[in-house]
Design an enzyme around this catalytic site. Structure first.
Site, PDB file in Angstrom:
ATOM      1  N   GLY A   1       3.413  -0.555   5.103  1.00 55.14           N
ATOM      2  CA  GLY A   1       3.420   0.601   6.003  1.00 55.14           C
ATOM      3  C   GLY A   1       2.285   0.476   7.030  1.00 55.14           C
ATOM      4  CG  HIS A   2      -1.810   0.698   5.812  1.00 52.00           C
ATOM      5  ND1 HIS A   2      -1.722   0.634   4.451  1.00 52.00           N
ATOM      6  CD2 HIS A   2      -2.396   1.889   6.103  1.00 52.00           C
ATOM      7  CE1 HIS A   2      -2.251   1.727   3.928  1.00 52.00           C
ATOM      8  NE2 HIS A   2      -2.654   2.512   4.901  1.00 52.00           N
TER       9      HIS A   2
ATOM     10  CG  MET B   1       6.082   0.733   1.143  1.00 56.99           C
ATOM     11  SD  MET B   1       5.774  -0.834   1.940  1.00 56.99           S
ATOM     12  CE  MET B   1       7.268  -1.681   1.426  1.00 56.99           C
TER      13      MET B   1
ATOM     14  CB  VAL C   1       7.263   1.062   5.733  1.00 61.77           C
ATOM     15  CG1 VAL C   1       7.824  -0.243   5.191  1.00 61.77           C
ATOM     16  CG2 VAL C   1       6.953   0.932   7.227  1.00 61.77           C
TER      17      VAL C   1
ATOM     18  CG  LEU D   1      -4.871  -2.398   5.019  1.00 59.55           C
ATOM     19  CD1 LEU D   1      -5.092  -3.263   6.263  1.00 59.55           C
ATOM     20  CD2 LEU D   1      -4.926  -0.923   5.375  1.00 59.55           C
ATOM     21  CG  HIS D   2       1.029   0.215   1.942  1.00 59.95           C
ATOM     22  ND1 HIS D   2       1.729   0.677   3.036  1.00 59.95           N
ATOM     23  CD2 HIS D   2       0.294   1.261   1.495  1.00 59.95           C
ATOM     24  CE1 HIS D   2       1.436   1.954   3.223  1.00 59.95           C
ATOM     25  NE2 HIS D   2       0.565   2.335   2.313  1.00 59.95           N
TER      26      HIS D   2
ATOM     27  CG  MET E   1      -8.842   6.259   4.045  1.00 57.61           C
ATOM     28  SD  MET E   1      -9.460   7.590   3.018  1.00 57.61           S
ATOM     29  CE  MET E   1      -8.148   7.757   1.843  1.00 57.61           C
ATOM     30  N   GLY E   2      -7.998   1.424   4.016  1.00 59.26           N
ATOM     31  CA  GLY E   2      -7.893   0.126   3.358  1.00 59.26           C
ATOM     32  C   GLY E   2      -6.822   0.099   2.288  1.00 59.26           C
TER      33      GLY E   2
END
Ligand code: PAF
Length: 287
Positions: free
Chosen positions: A39-40, A187, A179, A36-37, A33-34
């Site tokens: 983890g993504h 995160m 992460v 992003l951190h 869903m954007g």
């Protein structure tokens, strides 16, 4: 580092991915869903390592927000997201509008009984049907692929696995490890809402999970005692309002009185404004 191609329509992304498969290339898919951190980014890197072409969807899905939840306030930053995706090796970004995804009132939804009903499903009764519906739709758009989901939303991962299996979708669902920040906080896009004091308090969730895991590894098999020990760690942190702790079977998320095999410890609580989730897996030592 190359700039990912951005597709905004279903026809465009479908045609591009069909052509890649036609040329013999495999597709890795990371639905998001954007906002992003890391983890993504780790999901994109995992897909990059295992697939020829990596597609990331960015779509804030209205169906998974209840009317009481603030969809409009969900954080968004497309330019930054494109940088994260490029840095992690993504090739294609699917960024549809709400009208592109839902041009008509949605009449067909997907709901997953059992695994989607407890925990997050109980707190947010319409949430997993919204997730399962959009993910089924995204899988239909992206086509045969390996799809990567973070274990942070462990119940979501179980719901998606079950949905893909029940509907015989040509998708291999891959779970990727959580992460964490250096102090253990998982995160999450929601961490931006934490005040400084709440941010300092939030790692209590992970401390509780570790306490539960240590007890099990040390020989405890009684589910209720493990759950009570986890809850007592959180009780020492006044800024965390515990929603639930649970020690469950990792495959079904069902409760068992005596812990055995693969167990998942789940926790959720409100820390100031956001409600945070975390979990860890424990293999119960035999004996
Ligand atoms: O985990 C998320 O970001 C969302 O629930 C997902 C899987 C992208 C569906 O909207």
């Amino acid at each position: 580092m190359s700039v990912p191609v951005v597709c905004t329509t279903i026809d465009e992304v479908r045609a591009r991915l069909d052509a890649e498969r036609g040329a013999g290339r495999t597709i890795g898919f990371v639905p998001t869903m954007g906002y992003l951190h890391d983890g993504h980014a780790s999901l994109v890197r995992a897909a990059r390592g295992e697939c020829d072409v990596v597609v990331v969807s960015i779509f804030v899905n209205p169906l998974q927000f209840a009317p009481t939840e603030d969809l409009a306030a969900y954080p968004r930053d497309l330019e930054r997201d494109l940088g994260v995706i490029a840095g992690a090796g993504g090739d294609v970004v699917f960024h549809p509008s709400v009208d592109e995804m839902y041009p008509h009132r949605v009449a067909t939804t997907v709901s997953v009984a059992g695994v989607g009903e407890r925990f997050e499903g109980a707190s947010r009764p319409t949430h997993f049907a919204g997730v399962a519906t959009v993910v089924a739709k995204l899988f239909a758009i992206v086509g045969p692929c390996r799809a990567y989901f973070g274990e942070k939303d462990f119940q979501q991962l179980c719901v998606v696995r079950r949905m893909a299996a029940d509907l015989s979708l040509p998708v291999t669902v891959v779970g990727a490890p959580i992460v964490r920040e250096p102090d253990g906080l998982a995160m999450s896009s929601r961490n931006v809402y934490l005040s400084d004091a709440d941010r300092a308090a939030a790692p209590a969730l992970y401390r509780a999970l570790r306490a539960g895991r240590d007890l099990i590894v040390g020989g405890e098999r009684d589910r209720a005692r493990v759950e009570a020990a986890m809850a007592s760690v959180v009780a020492d942190e006044p800024l965390v309002e515990l929603d639930y702790v649970a020690a469950v079977d990792a495959a079904t998320l069902g409760s068992v009185d005596r812990l055995a095999g693969e167990v998942r410890l789940l926790i959720a609580g409100r820390v100031g404004r956001p409600r945070l989730l975390d979990n860890i897996g424990v293999t119960v030592p035999p004996g």
